[in-house]
Design a protein around this motif. Structure first.
Motif, PDB file in Angstrom:
ATOM      1  N   CYS A   1      24.698  49.941  40.272  1.00  0.00           N
ATOM      2  CA  CYS A   1      25.779  48.989  39.878  1.00  0.00           C
ATOM      3  C   CYS A   1      25.334  47.616  39.110  1.00  0.00           C
ATOM      4  O   CYS A   1      26.560  46.971  38.723  1.00  0.00           O
ATOM      5  N   LEU A   2      24.244  47.766  39.057  1.00  0.00           N
ATOM      6  CA  LEU A   2      23.779  46.467  38.119  1.00  0.00           C
ATOM      7  C   LEU A   2      24.091  46.558  36.848  1.00  0.00           C
ATOM      8  O   LEU A   2      24.184  47.703  36.213  1.00  0.00           O
ATOM      9  N   PRO A   3      24.368  45.531  36.063  1.00  0.00           N
ATOM     10  CA  PRO A   3      24.672  45.745  34.665  1.00  0.00           C
ATOM     11  C   PRO A   3      23.545  46.385  34.001  1.00  0.00           C
ATOM     12  O   PRO A   3      23.823  46.991  32.825  1.00  0.00           O
ATOM     13  N   TYR A   4      22.354  46.041  34.079  1.00  0.00           N
ATOM     14  CA  TYR A   4      21.148  46.440  33.484  1.00  0.00           C
ATOM     15  C   TYR A   4      20.207  46.854  34.690  1.00  0.00           C
ATOM     16  O   TYR A   4      20.131  46.538  35.483  1.00  0.00           O
ATOM     17  N   PRO A   5      19.704  48.142  34.334  1.00  0.00           N
ATOM     18  CA  PRO A   5      18.867  48.892  35.397  1.00  0.00           C
ATOM     19  C   PRO A   5      17.669  48.155  35.714  1.00  0.00           C
ATOM     20  O   PRO A   5      17.022  47.301  34.817  1.00  0.00           O
ATOM     21  N   ASN A   6      17.400  47.900  36.914  1.00  0.00           N
ATOM     22  CA  ASN A   6      16.108  47.100  37.365  1.00  0.00           C
ATOM     23  C   ASN A   6      16.201  45.700  37.060  1.00  0.00           C
ATOM     24  O   ASN A   6      15.274  45.010  36.965  1.00  0.00           O
TER      25      ASN A   6
ATOM     26  N   TRP B   1      33.673  53.232  47.013  1.00  0.00           N
ATOM     27  CA  TRP B   1      32.568  52.665  46.901  1.00  0.00           C
ATOM     28  C   TRP B   1      32.327  52.175  45.233  1.00  0.00           C
ATOM     29  O   TRP B   1      31.859  51.128  44.982  1.00  0.00           O
ATOM     30  N   ALA B   2      32.908  52.947  44.437  1.00  0.00           N
ATOM     31  CA  ALA B   2      32.590  52.576  42.922  1.00  0.00           C
ATOM     32  C   ALA B   2      33.452  51.330  42.774  1.00  0.00           C
ATOM     33  O   ALA B   2      33.178  50.662  41.543  1.00  0.00           O
ATOM     34  N   ASP B   3      34.513  51.062  43.540  1.00  0.00           N
ATOM     35  CA  ASP B   3      35.275  49.863  43.335  1.00  0.00           C
ATOM     36  C   ASP B   3      34.484  48.422  43.758  1.00  0.00           C
ATOM     37  O   ASP B   3      34.675  47.501  43.450  1.00  0.00           O
ATOM     38  N   VAL B   4      33.789  48.744  44.962  1.00  0.00           N
ATOM     39  CA  VAL B   4      33.141  47.488  45.456  1.00  0.00           C
ATOM     40  C   VAL B   4      31.619  47.566  45.337  1.00  0.00           C
ATOM     41  O   VAL B   4      31.095  46.294  45.601  1.00  0.00           O
ATOM     42  N   CYS B   5      31.010  48.503  44.768  1.00  0.00           N
ATOM     43  CA  CYS B   5      29.423  48.360  44.577  1.00  0.00           C
ATOM     44  C   CYS B   5      29.281  47.245  43.535  1.00  0.00           C
ATOM     45  O   CYS B   5      28.287  46.399  43.648  1.00  0.00           O
ATOM     46  N   PRO B   6      30.054  47.232  42.426  1.00  0.00           N
ATOM     47  CA  PRO B   6      29.725  45.823  41.475  1.00  0.00           C
ATOM     48  C   PRO B   6      29.796  44.848  42.055  1.00  0.00           C
ATOM     49  O   PRO B   6      29.059  43.666  41.740  1.00  0.00           O
ATOM     50  N   ALA B   7      30.481  44.512  43.212  1.00  0.00           N
ATOM     51  CA  ALA B   7      30.771  43.180  43.928  1.00  0.00           C
ATOM     52  C   ALA B   7      29.337  42.872  44.407  1.00  0.00           C
ATOM     53  O   ALA B   7      29.071  41.737  44.637  1.00  0.00           O
ATOM     54  N   TYR B   8      28.629  43.914  45.149  1.00  0.00           N
ATOM     55  CA  TYR B   8      27.305  43.608  45.846  1.00  0.00           C
ATOM     56  C   TYR B   8      26.296  43.499  44.745  1.00  0.00           C
ATOM     57  O   TYR B   8      25.306  42.569  44.943  1.00  0.00           O
ATOM     58  N   ALA B   9      26.418  44.098  43.480  1.00  0.00           N
ATOM     59  CA  ALA B   9      25.594  43.697  42.783  1.00  0.00           C
ATOM     60  C   ALA B   9      25.525  42.398  41.939  1.00  0.00           C
ATOM     61  O   ALA B   9      24.912  41.568  41.689  1.00  0.00           O
ATOM     62  N   LEU B  10      26.870  42.113  41.809  1.00  0.00           N
ATOM     63  CA  LEU B  10      27.197  40.659  41.428  1.00  0.00           C
ATOM     64  C   LEU B  10      26.658  39.485  42.347  1.00  0.00           C
ATOM     65  O   LEU B  10      25.918  38.627  41.973  1.00  0.00           O
ATOM     66  N   ALA B  11      26.799  39.779  43.668  1.00  0.00           N
ATOM     67  CA  ALA B  11      26.291  38.956  44.612  1.00  0.00           C
ATOM     68  C   ALA B  11      24.717  38.808  44.375  1.00  0.00           C
ATOM     69  O   ALA B  11      24.324  37.817  44.791  1.00  0.00           O
TER      70      ALA B  11
ATOM     71  N   MET C   1      32.882  32.467  38.564  1.00  0.00           N
ATOM     72  CA  MET C   1      32.670  33.871  39.453  1.00  0.00           C
ATOM     73  C   MET C   1      33.819  35.026  38.941  1.00  0.00           C
ATOM     74  O   MET C   1      33.339  35.928  38.607  1.00  0.00           O
ATOM     75  N   GLU C   2      34.991  34.279  38.688  1.00  0.00           N
ATOM     76  CA  GLU C   2      35.966  35.456  38.224  1.00  0.00           C
ATOM     77  C   GLU C   2      35.678  35.792  36.847  1.00  0.00           C
ATOM     78  O   GLU C   2      35.934  37.122  36.624  1.00  0.00           O
ATOM     79  N   VAL C   3      35.277  35.138  36.133  1.00  0.00           N
ATOM     80  CA  VAL C   3      34.793  35.422  34.768  1.00  0.00           C
ATOM     81  C   VAL C   3      33.661  36.368  34.776  1.00  0.00           C
ATOM     82  O   VAL C   3      33.706  37.629  34.049  1.00  0.00           O
ATOM     83  N   LEU C   4      32.802  36.046  35.760  1.00  0.00           N
ATOM     84  CA  LEU C   4      31.549  36.987  35.742  1.00  0.00           C
ATOM     85  C   LEU C   4      31.945  38.365  36.273  1.00  0.00           C
ATOM     86  O   LEU C   4      31.498  39.316  35.913  1.00  0.00           O
ATOM     87  N   TRP C   5      33.076  38.299  37.211  1.00  0.00           N
ATOM     88  CA  TRP C   5      33.515  39.698  37.576  1.00  0.00           C
ATOM     89  C   TRP C   5      34.229  40.405  36.547  1.00  0.00           C
ATOM     90  O   TRP C   5      33.977  41.750  36.673  1.00  0.00           O
ATOM     91  N   ASP C   6      34.871  39.862  35.746  1.00  0.00           N
ATOM     92  CA  ASP C   6      35.710  40.605  34.560  1.00  0.00           C
ATOM     93  C   ASP C   6      34.682  41.151  33.675  1.00  0.00           C
ATOM     94  O   ASP C   6      34.863  42.331  33.162  1.00  0.00           O
ATOM     95  N   GLU C   7      33.534  40.403  33.605  1.00  0.00           N
ATOM     96  CA  GLU C   7      32.546  40.896  32.684  1.00  0.00           C
ATOM     97  C   GLU C   7      31.660  42.043  33.295  1.00  0.00           C
ATOM     98  O   GLU C   7      31.290  43.012  32.551  1.00  0.00           O
ATOM     99  N   LEU C   8      31.226  41.840  34.523  1.00  0.00           N
ATOM    100  CA  LEU C   8      30.500  42.579  35.329  1.00  0.00           C
ATOM    101  C   LEU C   8      30.750  43.686  36.190  1.00  0.00           C
ATOM    102  O   LEU C   8      30.238  44.490  36.748  1.00  0.00           O
ATOM    103  N   GLY C   9      32.128  43.623  36.434  1.00  0.00           N
ATOM    104  CA  GLY C   9      32.969  44.676  37.647  1.00  0.00           C
ATOM    105  C   GLY C   9      32.725  46.075  37.220  1.00  0.00           C
ATOM    106  O   GLY C   9      33.064  46.833  37.947  1.00  0.00           O
ATOM    107  N   GLY C  10      32.281  46.478  35.993  1.00  0.00           N
ATOM    108  CA  GLY C  10      32.287  47.751  35.697  1.00  0.00           C
ATOM    109  C   GLY C  10      33.541  48.566  35.742  1.00  0.00           C
ATOM    110  O   GLY C  10      34.445  47.836  34.950  1.00  0.00           O
ATOM    111  N   ASN C  11      33.634  49.756  36.155  1.00  0.00           N
ATOM    112  CA  ASN C  11      34.882  50.188  36.235  1.00  0.00           C
ATOM    113  C   ASN C  11      35.842  49.945  37.431  1.00  0.00           C
ATOM    114  O   ASN C  11      36.605  50.956  37.751  1.00  0.00           O
TER     115      ASN C  11
END
Length: 120
Positions: free
Chosen positions: A25-30, A53-63, A79-89
């Motif tokens: 769920c990271l924006p870029y692998p590794n 899981w697909a809905d919350v996994c990006p939140a753990y990656a953002l953390a 953080m809301e802007v980051l979530w909007d950018e990095l929250g994936g699908n």
């Protein structure tokens, strides 16, 4: 042929999605190392909030990528802007995942030696 068990099927699909852990769920692998035990923490925590899981996994990656850099509530808007950018699908909005990020930061901060965190 066996009976199709919808609940069992969904559990299997969830396991397969989660098997890559937070790293998927990271924006870029590794882009950042995943601390030992974090995938297990995220899996247990996700079950406690009863979300897909697909809905919350990006939140753990953002953390993971924001721990020690941002603090709440002072950086809530950023953080809301980051979530909007990095929250994936994810179908979740920032207010729905904010507590996941906070719990994840707490878990990650507990790994650090005392006195090195900013208390976020």
């Amino acid at each position: 042929m066996g009976r199709f068990d919808s609940e069992r099927f969904h559990r299997l699909v969830e396991f397969l999605h989660r098997s890559g852990g937070v790293g998927k769920c990271l924006p870029y692998p590794n882009m950042t190392p995943i601390p030992a035990g974090f995938n297990d923490f995220a899996s247990r925590d996700a079950k406690s909030v009863e979300s897909n899981w697909a809905d919350v996994c990006p939140a753990y990656a953002l953390a993971l990528i924001s721990v020690g850099t941002y603090g709440l509530p002072k950086d809530d808007a950023e953080m809301e802007v980051l979530w909007d950018e990095l929250g994936g699908n994810s179908t979740k909005l920032w207010p729905e995942v904010r507590d996941i990020v906070i719990r994840s930061w707490g878990w990650l901060d507990a790994l650090q030696p005392q006195g090195t965190g900013d208390g976020a």
